[in-house]
Design a protein around this motif. Structure first.
Motif, PDB file in Angstrom:
ATOM      1  N   UNK A  13      90.283 -25.205  57.660  1.00  0.00           N
ATOM      2  CA  UNK A  13      91.871 -24.602  57.187  1.00  0.00           C
ATOM      3  C   UNK A  13      92.350 -24.290  56.519  1.00  0.00           C
ATOM      4  N   UNK A  14      91.352 -25.146  55.169  1.00  0.00           N
ATOM      5  CA  UNK A  14      91.612 -24.711  53.878  1.00  0.00           C
ATOM      6  C   UNK A  14      92.018 -23.145  53.642  1.00  0.00           C
ATOM      7  N   UNK A  15      90.944 -22.360  54.238  1.00  0.00           N
ATOM      8  CA  UNK A  15      90.896 -20.884  53.682  1.00  0.00           C
ATOM      9  C   UNK A  15      92.458 -20.169  54.572  1.00  0.00           C
ATOM     10  N   UNK A  16      92.804 -20.817  55.616  1.00  0.00           N
ATOM     11  CA  UNK A  16      94.202 -20.408  56.231  1.00  0.00           C
ATOM     12  C   UNK A  16      95.454 -20.752  55.198  1.00  0.00           C
ATOM     13  N   UNK A  17      95.278 -21.875  54.744  1.00  0.00           N
ATOM     14  CA  UNK A  17      96.325 -22.320  53.919  1.00  0.00           C
ATOM     15  C   UNK A  17      96.306 -21.608  52.391  1.00  0.00           C
ATOM     16  N   UNK A  18      95.160 -20.927  52.143  1.00  0.00           N
ATOM     17  CA  UNK A  18      95.212 -20.265  51.051  1.00  0.00           C
ATOM     18  C   UNK A  18      95.785 -18.790  51.264  1.00  0.00           C
ATOM     19  N   UNK A  19      95.199 -18.223  52.393  1.00  0.00           N
ATOM     20  CA  UNK A  19      95.907 -17.126  52.782  1.00  0.00           C
ATOM     21  C   UNK A  19      97.411 -16.860  53.176  1.00  0.00           C
ATOM     22  N   UNK A  20      97.761 -17.912  53.532  1.00  0.00           N
ATOM     23  CA  UNK A  20      99.419 -18.226  53.782  1.00  0.00           C
ATOM     24  C   UNK A  20     100.009 -18.298  52.483  1.00  0.00           C
ATOM     25  N   UNK A  21      99.268 -19.298  51.511  1.00  0.00           N
ATOM     26  CA  UNK A  21      99.928 -19.282  50.210  1.00  0.00           C
ATOM     27  C   UNK A  21     100.113 -17.760  49.440  1.00  0.00           C
ATOM     28  N   UNK A 102      78.447 -27.218  36.699  1.00  0.00           N
ATOM     29  CA  UNK A 102      78.836 -28.296  37.306  1.00  0.00           C
ATOM     30  C   UNK A 102      79.459 -27.975  38.403  1.00  0.00           C
ATOM     31  N   UNK A 103      79.383 -28.683  39.520  1.00  0.00           N
ATOM     32  CA  UNK A 103      79.914 -28.358  40.733  1.00  0.00           C
ATOM     33  C   UNK A 103      81.310 -29.158  40.840  1.00  0.00           C
ATOM     34  N   UNK A 104      82.550 -28.565  40.997  1.00  0.00           N
ATOM     35  CA  UNK A 104      83.852 -29.127  41.236  1.00  0.00           C
ATOM     36  C   UNK A 104      84.145 -28.797  42.734  1.00  0.00           C
ATOM     37  N   UNK A 105      85.264 -29.395  43.329  1.00  0.00           N
ATOM     38  CA  UNK A 105      85.832 -28.926  44.355  1.00  0.00           C
ATOM     39  C   UNK A 105      86.564 -27.572  44.444  1.00  0.00           C
ATOM     40  N   UNK A 106      86.102 -26.800  45.130  1.00  0.00           N
ATOM     41  CA  UNK A 106      86.801 -25.328  45.009  1.00  0.00           C
ATOM     42  C   UNK A 106      88.131 -25.504  46.042  1.00  0.00           C
ATOM     43  N   UNK A 107      87.818 -26.606  47.225  1.00  0.00           N
ATOM     44  CA  UNK A 107      88.902 -26.685  48.055  1.00  0.00           C
ATOM     45  C   UNK A 107      90.161 -27.453  47.000  1.00  0.00           C
ATOM     46  N   UNK A 108      90.185 -28.169  46.633  1.00  0.00           N
ATOM     47  CA  UNK A 108      91.106 -29.286  45.744  1.00  0.00           C
ATOM     48  C   UNK A 108      91.602 -28.203  44.671  1.00  0.00           C
ATOM     49  N   UNK A 109      90.804 -27.463  44.151  1.00  0.00           N
ATOM     50  CA  UNK A 109      90.942 -26.390  42.877  1.00  0.00           C
ATOM     51  C   UNK A 109      92.260 -25.526  43.700  1.00  0.00           C
ATOM     52  N   UNK A 134      98.729 -31.388  51.881  1.00  0.00           N
ATOM     53  CA  UNK A 134      97.573 -30.880  52.350  1.00  0.00           C
ATOM     54  C   UNK A 134      96.276 -31.173  51.444  1.00  0.00           C
ATOM     55  N   UNK A 135      96.776 -31.266  50.141  1.00  0.00           N
ATOM     56  CA  UNK A 135      95.811 -31.200  48.979  1.00  0.00           C
ATOM     57  C   UNK A 135      95.387 -32.953  49.193  1.00  0.00           C
TER      58      UNK A 135
END
Length: 172
Positions: A13-21, A102-109, A134-135
Motif C-alpha cells: 500500500x506504500x505506493x498508494x500512500x505516495x500517489x495520494x500524497x 548502499x541500500x536504504x529503505x525507499x519505503x521509509x524514505x 504509516x511511516x
C-alpha cells in the motif's frame, strides 16, 4: 490474517500512500499524479523481468529503474515546469546516487519525505500525523519482513525528512 501478511499488505500500500500524497501536495492535480505514477508501472514490470518481488530487494537491480525514473522526471520537467518536478527529481537522483553504494529503505524514505511535504505544502497536521503513523508501521514492517536492517530504515527515514527540508528551506 497473520502479522506477516498484514505487513506485506502495508508495504504494498506504500505506493498508494505516495500517489495520494502527490494528489494532496499538488492540490489534487490528477494529471501530475498520473504522470508520477507512470514510473511505478515500470518498476513493477522491471521487477517481473528480474524475477523479483515488486519492491526489488536486490540493490543492484534498483539502478536501472531509478535511472529511468530520473531521466523520465528530467524530461517531464523540461516540458512541465513546477516545483514538484524539481522535488521529485532531486529525491530520485539522491536515492540513485546512494543506491550505487548502499541500500536504504525507499519505503521509509518516500513516506518520511511525503509526510514532510504534506505538512509543508498543506499545513494539514492531521494528515501529517497519519503519514507519520504509516511511516512507523512501515519501519517496523520492513525490519520484520527482513527487507532492511535498522540502519537502512533509519537512514532512509532521516534522509527523506532532511533532504526535503533542505530542498524547500535552504535552497529556495
Amino acid at each position: 490474517m497473520n502479522i506477516k501478511e498484514f505487513f506485506q499488505i502495508i508495504s504494498l500500500l506504500y505506493l498508494l500512500f505516495l500517489l495520494y500524497g502527490f494528489l494532496v501536495i499538488s492540490n489534487f492535480n490528477f494529471y501530475l499524479t498520473l504522470f508520477y505514477g507512470i514510473p511505478i508501472v515500470f518498476w513493477v514490470i522491471w521487477a517481473k523481468i528480474k524475477k523479483e518481488s515488486w519492491d526489488i530487494y536486490n540493490k543492484n537491480n534498483r539502478i536501472v529503474p531509478l535511472t529511468i525514473t530520473t531521466l523520465y522526471i528530467f524530461l517531464l520537467s523540461l516540458f512541465w515546469h513546477n516545483i514538484f518536478n524539481f522535488i521529485f527529481l532531486g529525491n530520485v537522483l539522491l536515492i540513485l546516487i546512494i543506491t550505487k553504494f548502499w541500500k536504504i529503505s525507499m519505503h521509509c524514505y518516500g513516506l518520511s519525505a511525503m509526510s514532510y511535504l504534506i505538512y509543508k505544502f498543506t499545513g494539514n497536521v492531521f494528515l501529517f500525523v497519519i503519514y507519520i503513523f504509516l511511516l512507523i508501521i512501515t519501519i517496523y514492517a520492513r525490519i520484520y519482513l527482513k527487507k532492511h536492517t535498522y540502519s537502512q530504515v533509519l537512514v532512509g527515514t532521516l534522509l527523506g525528512f532532511l533532504f526535503n527540508y533542505v530542498l524547500l528551506n535552504v535552497l529556495r
